[in-house]
Scaffold this motif. Structure first.
Motif, PDB file in Angstrom:
ATOM      1  N   PRO A   1       0.829  -1.213   0.000  1.00 17.49           N
ATOM      2  CA  PRO A   1       0.000   0.000   0.000  1.00 17.49           C
ATOM      3  C   PRO A   1       0.858   1.255   0.000  1.00 17.49           C
ATOM      4  O   PRO A   1       1.960   1.268   0.563  1.00 17.49           O
ATOM      5  CB  PRO A   1      -0.801  -0.132   1.301  1.00 17.49           C
ATOM      6  N   PRO A   2       0.380   2.334  -0.608  1.00 17.04           N
ATOM      7  CA  PRO A   2       1.136   3.594  -0.607  1.00 17.04           C
ATOM      8  C   PRO A   2       1.020   4.294   0.740  1.00 17.04           C
ATOM      9  O   PRO A   2       0.206   3.943   1.595  1.00 17.04           O
ATOM     10  CB  PRO A   2       0.469   4.398  -1.726  1.00 17.04           C
ATOM     11  N   ILE A   3       1.812   5.322   0.910  1.00 15.05           N
ATOM     12  CA  ILE A   3       1.796   6.074   2.157  1.00 15.05           C
ATOM     13  C   ILE A   3       0.535   6.938   2.216  1.00 15.05           C
ATOM     14  O   ILE A   3      -0.029   7.310   1.177  1.00 15.05           O
ATOM     15  CB  ILE A   3       3.055   6.949   2.273  1.00 15.05           C
ATOM     16  N   PRO A   4       0.045   7.250   3.421  1.00  7.80           N
ATOM     17  CA  PRO A   4      -1.136   8.128   3.534  1.00  7.80           C
ATOM     18  C   PRO A   4      -0.881   9.489   2.891  1.00  7.80           C
ATOM     19  O   PRO A   4       0.192  10.072   3.052  1.00  7.80           O
ATOM     20  CB  PRO A   4      -1.343   8.243   5.045  1.00  7.80           C
ATOM     21  N   GLY A   5      -1.856   9.971   2.167  1.00  5.55           N
ATOM     22  CA  GLY A   5      -1.724  11.229   1.426  1.00  5.55           C
ATOM     23  C   GLY A   5      -1.574  11.030  -0.064  1.00  5.55           C
ATOM     24  O   GLY A   5      -1.667  11.994  -0.838  1.00  5.55           O
ATOM     25  N   TYR A   6      -1.351   9.781  -0.480  1.00  2.29           N
ATOM     26  CA  TYR A   6      -1.244   9.491  -1.914  1.00  2.29           C
ATOM     27  C   TYR A   6      -2.614   9.677  -2.550  1.00  2.29           C
ATOM     28  O   TYR A   6      -3.617   9.117  -2.099  1.00  2.29           O
ATOM     29  CB  TYR A   6      -0.754   8.056  -2.109  1.00  2.29           C
ATOM     30  N   LYS A   7      -2.689  10.476  -3.613  1.00  2.00           N
ATOM     31  CA  LYS A   7      -3.954  10.817  -4.257  1.00  2.00           C
ATOM     32  C   LYS A   7      -4.150  10.124  -5.600  1.00  2.00           C
ATOM     33  O   LYS A   7      -5.043  10.478  -6.360  1.00  2.00           O
ATOM     34  CB  LYS A   7      -4.053  12.332  -4.444  1.00  2.00           C
ATOM     35  N   GLY A   8      -3.305   9.144  -5.897  1.00  2.74           N
ATOM     36  CA  GLY A   8      -3.476   8.415  -7.140  1.00  2.74           C
ATOM     37  C   GLY A   8      -4.621   7.410  -7.062  1.00  2.74           C
ATOM     38  O   GLY A   8      -5.314   7.270  -6.039  1.00  2.74           O
ATOM     39  N   PHE A   9      -4.831   6.712  -8.139  1.00  3.81           N
ATOM     40  CA  PHE A   9      -5.948   5.768  -8.240  1.00  3.81           C
ATOM     41  C   PHE A   9      -5.586   4.448  -7.577  1.00  3.81           C
ATOM     42  O   PHE A   9      -4.521   3.887  -7.821  1.00  3.81           O
ATOM     43  CB  PHE A   9      -6.306   5.531  -9.709  1.00  3.81           C
ATOM     44  N   ILE A  10      -6.480   3.970  -6.721  1.00  2.97           N
ATOM     45  CA  ILE A  10      -6.351   2.658  -6.080  1.00  2.97           C
ATOM     46  C   ILE A  10      -7.561   1.831  -6.521  1.00  2.97           C
ATOM     47  O   ILE A  10      -8.701   2.210  -6.235  1.00  2.97           O
ATOM     48  CB  ILE A  10      -6.301   2.754  -4.546  1.00  2.97           C
ATOM     49  N   PRO A  11      -7.361   0.716  -7.208  1.00  2.06           N
ATOM     50  CA  PRO A  11      -8.508  -0.053  -7.696  1.00  2.06           C
ATOM     51  C   PRO A  11      -9.258  -0.739  -6.564  1.00  2.06           C
ATOM     52  O   PRO A  11      -8.686  -1.094  -5.527  1.00  2.06           O
ATOM     53  CB  PRO A  11      -7.872  -1.071  -8.658  1.00  2.06           C
ATOM     54  N   ARG A  12     -10.557  -0.918  -6.776  1.00  2.00           N
ATOM     55  CA  ARG A  12     -11.446  -1.732  -5.938  1.00  2.00           C
ATOM     56  C   ARG A  12     -11.734  -1.146  -4.559  1.00  2.00           C
ATOM     57  O   ARG A  12     -12.254  -1.852  -3.713  1.00  2.00           O
ATOM     58  CB  ARG A  12     -10.878  -3.146  -5.753  1.00  2.00           C
ATOM     59  N   ILE A  13     -11.444   0.111  -4.297  1.00  2.00           N
ATOM     60  CA  ILE A  13     -11.776   0.662  -2.979  1.00  2.00           C
ATOM     61  C   ILE A  13     -12.825   1.762  -3.074  1.00  2.00           C
ATOM     62  O   ILE A  13     -13.366   2.172  -2.053  1.00  2.00           O
ATOM     63  CB  ILE A  13     -10.530   1.225  -2.271  1.00  2.00           C
ATOM     64  N   GLY A  14     -13.131   2.218  -4.279  1.00  2.00           N
ATOM     65  CA  GLY A  14     -14.096   3.300  -4.409  1.00  2.00           C
ATOM     66  C   GLY A  14     -15.514   2.830  -4.615  1.00  2.00           C
ATOM     67  O   GLY A  14     -16.470   3.526  -4.265  1.00  2.00           O
ATOM     68  N   THR A  15     -15.723   1.649  -5.162  1.00  2.00           N
ATOM     69  CA  THR A  15     -17.069   1.185  -5.507  1.00  2.00           C
ATOM     70  C   THR A  15     -17.434  -0.118  -4.807  1.00  2.00           C
ATOM     71  O   THR A  15     -18.454  -0.706  -5.125  1.00  2.00           O
ATOM     72  CB  THR A  15     -17.174   0.979  -7.022  1.00  2.00           C
ATOM     73  N   THR A  16     -16.624  -0.603  -3.891  1.00  2.00           N
ATOM     74  CA  THR A  16     -16.898  -1.852  -3.178  1.00  2.00           C
ATOM     75  C   THR A  16     -16.781  -1.614  -1.684  1.00  2.00           C
ATOM     76  O   THR A  16     -16.430  -0.517  -1.220  1.00  2.00           O
ATOM     77  CB  THR A  16     -15.917  -2.956  -3.614  1.00  2.00           C
ATOM     78  N   GLU A  17     -17.094  -2.674  -0.906  1.00  2.00           N
ATOM     79  CA  GLU A  17     -17.010  -2.569   0.538  1.00  2.00           C
ATOM     80  C   GLU A  17     -15.571  -2.609   1.043  1.00  2.00           C
ATOM     81  O   GLU A  17     -15.334  -2.446   2.252  1.00  2.00           O
ATOM     82  CB  GLU A  17     -17.785  -3.722   1.189  1.00  2.00           C
ATOM     83  N   LEU A  18     -14.603  -2.800   0.191  1.00  2.00           N
ATOM     84  CA  LEU A  18     -13.217  -2.827   0.633  1.00  2.00           C
ATOM     85  C   LEU A  18     -12.742  -1.473   1.134  1.00  2.00           C
ATOM     86  O   LEU A  18     -11.792  -1.402   1.915  1.00  2.00           O
ATOM     87  CB  LEU A  18     -12.306  -3.294  -0.514  1.00  2.00           C
ATOM     88  N   GLY A  19     -13.355  -0.403   0.673  1.00  2.00           N
ATOM     89  CA  GLY A  19     -12.918   0.929   1.072  1.00  2.00           C
ATOM     90  C   GLY A  19     -13.717   1.537   2.196  1.00  2.00           C
ATOM     91  O   GLY A  19     -13.607   2.740   2.447  1.00  2.00           O
ATOM     92  N   LEU A  20     -14.542   0.748   2.892  1.00  2.00           N
ATOM     93  CA  LEU A  20     -15.395   1.268   3.960  1.00  2.00           C
ATOM     94  C   LEU A  20     -14.905   0.777   5.318  1.00  2.00           C
ATOM     95  O   LEU A  20     -14.528  -0.382   5.477  1.00  2.00           O
ATOM     96  CB  LEU A  20     -16.845   0.824   3.747  1.00  2.00           C
ATOM     97  N   GLY A  21     -14.954   1.654   6.316  1.00  2.00           N
ATOM     98  CA  GLY A  21     -14.705   1.283   7.702  1.00  2.00           C
ATOM     99  C   GLY A  21     -13.301   0.857   8.023  1.00  2.00           C
ATOM    100  O   GLY A  21     -13.103   0.023   8.919  1.00  2.00           O
ATOM    101  N   GLY A  22     -12.317   1.354   7.342  1.00  2.00           N
ATOM    102  CA  GLY A  22     -10.945   0.962   7.628  1.00  2.00           C
ATOM    103  C   GLY A  22      -9.990   2.113   7.435  1.00  2.00           C
ATOM    104  O   GLY A  22     -10.325   3.144   6.851  1.00  2.00           O
ATOM    105  N   ARG A  23      -8.798   1.955   7.930  1.00  2.00           N
ATOM    106  CA  ARG A  23      -7.757   2.956   7.733  1.00  2.00           C
ATOM    107  C   ARG A  23      -7.263   2.940   6.289  1.00  2.00           C
ATOM    108  O   ARG A  23      -7.475   1.982   5.556  1.00  2.00           O
ATOM    109  CB  ARG A  23      -6.596   2.695   8.695  1.00  2.00           C
ATOM    110  N   TYR A  24      -6.599   4.023   5.906  1.00  2.00           N
ATOM    111  CA  TYR A  24      -6.126   4.133   4.532  1.00  2.00           C
ATOM    112  C   TYR A  24      -5.163   3.010   4.194  1.00  2.00           C
ATOM    113  O   TYR A  24      -5.226   2.431   3.100  1.00  2.00           O
ATOM    114  CB  TYR A  24      -5.452   5.494   4.333  1.00  2.00           C
ATOM    115  N   HIS A  25      -4.286   2.687   5.107  1.00  2.00           N
ATOM    116  CA  HIS A  25      -3.305   1.626   4.856  1.00  2.00           C
ATOM    117  C   HIS A  25      -3.999   0.285   4.642  1.00  2.00           C
ATOM    118  O   HIS A  25      -3.658  -0.478   3.731  1.00  2.00           O
ATOM    119  CB  HIS A  25      -2.340   1.541   6.044  1.00  2.00           C
ATOM    120  N   THR A  26      -5.040  -0.006   5.464  1.00  2.00           N
ATOM    121  CA  THR A  26      -5.739  -1.285   5.358  1.00  2.00           C
ATOM    122  C   THR A  26      -6.583  -1.365   4.096  1.00  2.00           C
ATOM    123  O   THR A  26      -6.576  -2.381   3.375  1.00  2.00           O
ATOM    124  CB  THR A  26      -6.619  -1.492   6.595  1.00  2.00           C
TER     125      THR A  26
END
Length: 302
Positions: A180-205
């Protein structure tokens, strides 16, 4: 007396005398700017302009020859040559862009244009001088030399290798794709914007889960693409020649089939399935329509 179209005609004094206008009076219908005319009411246009002309003649003398507005250098304003855009004595009504004109208030159009053009040309020349001075400074410094062949660099690298035998000298391995990238990275991360993978967790997780999920899907698709394609055919299809591939089936075509069916548009009153089953291309039992056509041709009477 020649006409005005050919350069002749009455003079300005003769026309003023013919119309009976007083000195300083504008012709009724004149739509140019006349100072203070909008604050005068109750009298004719000729009388008002005559009084205003006398008032302005006493209070504001004519501009001297070579008059330049305050803050404007006369040498900075170029004369009009037909090609240059910004010149002195800009004509009111010009709708083109004039630098910094929107920030000037309280002057006439000519004075505002002269000030803006002077500031624009002064700033432009100042930047040109700075650019030339920077280029001269850069050329005065010696050029940098490559250190790849410097003996000192070679000796330092050899010394580092002797004192750190286990550490790599250069970054030979790239960063792992799922790291995972460091916090503050504003590039595209797949599968975290439209799925439950991006909910309820820290940026690193969340970024780690998204990258791992994307990697698994990518490997799965790659494995599917590498598998050989298996086509299962019946004995009747295997025995058919390569040209014997029926497009129009004996059971008729499925409704909403958008392909072409011969003679379909000339049949009415039946469903799509009944209509296609009644067509010659569907109702025969041959391997292809060519065999059916040959049979019909042979059975036809001579």
């Amino acid at each position: 007396m020649t006409s005005i179209a050919f350069g002749g005609g009455p003079t300005l004094e003769q026309r003023r005398a013919f119309a009976g206008l007083k000195y300083g009076t504008h012709v009724p219908g004149y739509r140019g700017y006349c100072p203070q005319i909008k604050y005068r009411v109750g009298r004719t246009y000729g009388d008002n302009t005559n009084e205003l002309a006398q008032t302005w003649d006493h209070k504001q003398p004519a501009e001297p020859v070579g008059y330049v507005p305050i803050g404007v250098q006369q040498s900075r304003l170029p004369d009009s040559s037909g090609d240059n855009r910004y010149t002195k004595k800009m004509v009111p009504g010009y709708t083109g862009y004039i630098p910094r004109m929107v920030f000037k208030y309280g002057n006439t159009y000519k004075e505002g244009c002269d000030v803006c053009i002077d500031e624009f040309l002064t700033t432009k020349d100042g930047l040109d001088i700075k650019r030339v001075d920077l280029q001269r400074t850069v050329r005065s410094y010696p050029k940098l030399q490559a250190v790849a062949q410097d003996p000192k660099v070679r000796d330092e690298l050899n010394k580092y290798r002797d004192t750190h035998p286990t550490r790599p000298l250069f970054m030979e391995d790239r960063k792992a794709f799922t790291e995972p990238p460091i916090p503050g990275y504003k590039g595209f991360i797949p599968r975290i914007g439209t799925t439950e993978l991006g909910l309820g967790g820290r940026y690193h997780t969340t970024t780690k889960n998204g990258l791992e999920s994307f990697a698994k899907e990518t490997m799965h698709h790659f494995a599917v693409q590498q598998e050989p394609i298996k086509v299962e055919r019946g004995d009747d299809l295997v025995k058919m020649p390569s040209y014997a591939r029926r497009l129009y089936l004996h059971d008729g075509m499925i409704p909403k089939y958008t392909g072409y069916c011969p003679q379909r548009r000339f049949n009415f009153g039946n469903t799509y399935g009944d209509t296609t089953r009644s067509l010659n291309v569907c109702k025969h039992d041959m391997a292809c329509y060519g065999d059916f056509a040959n049979t019909m041709r042979q059975s036809a009477p001579v």
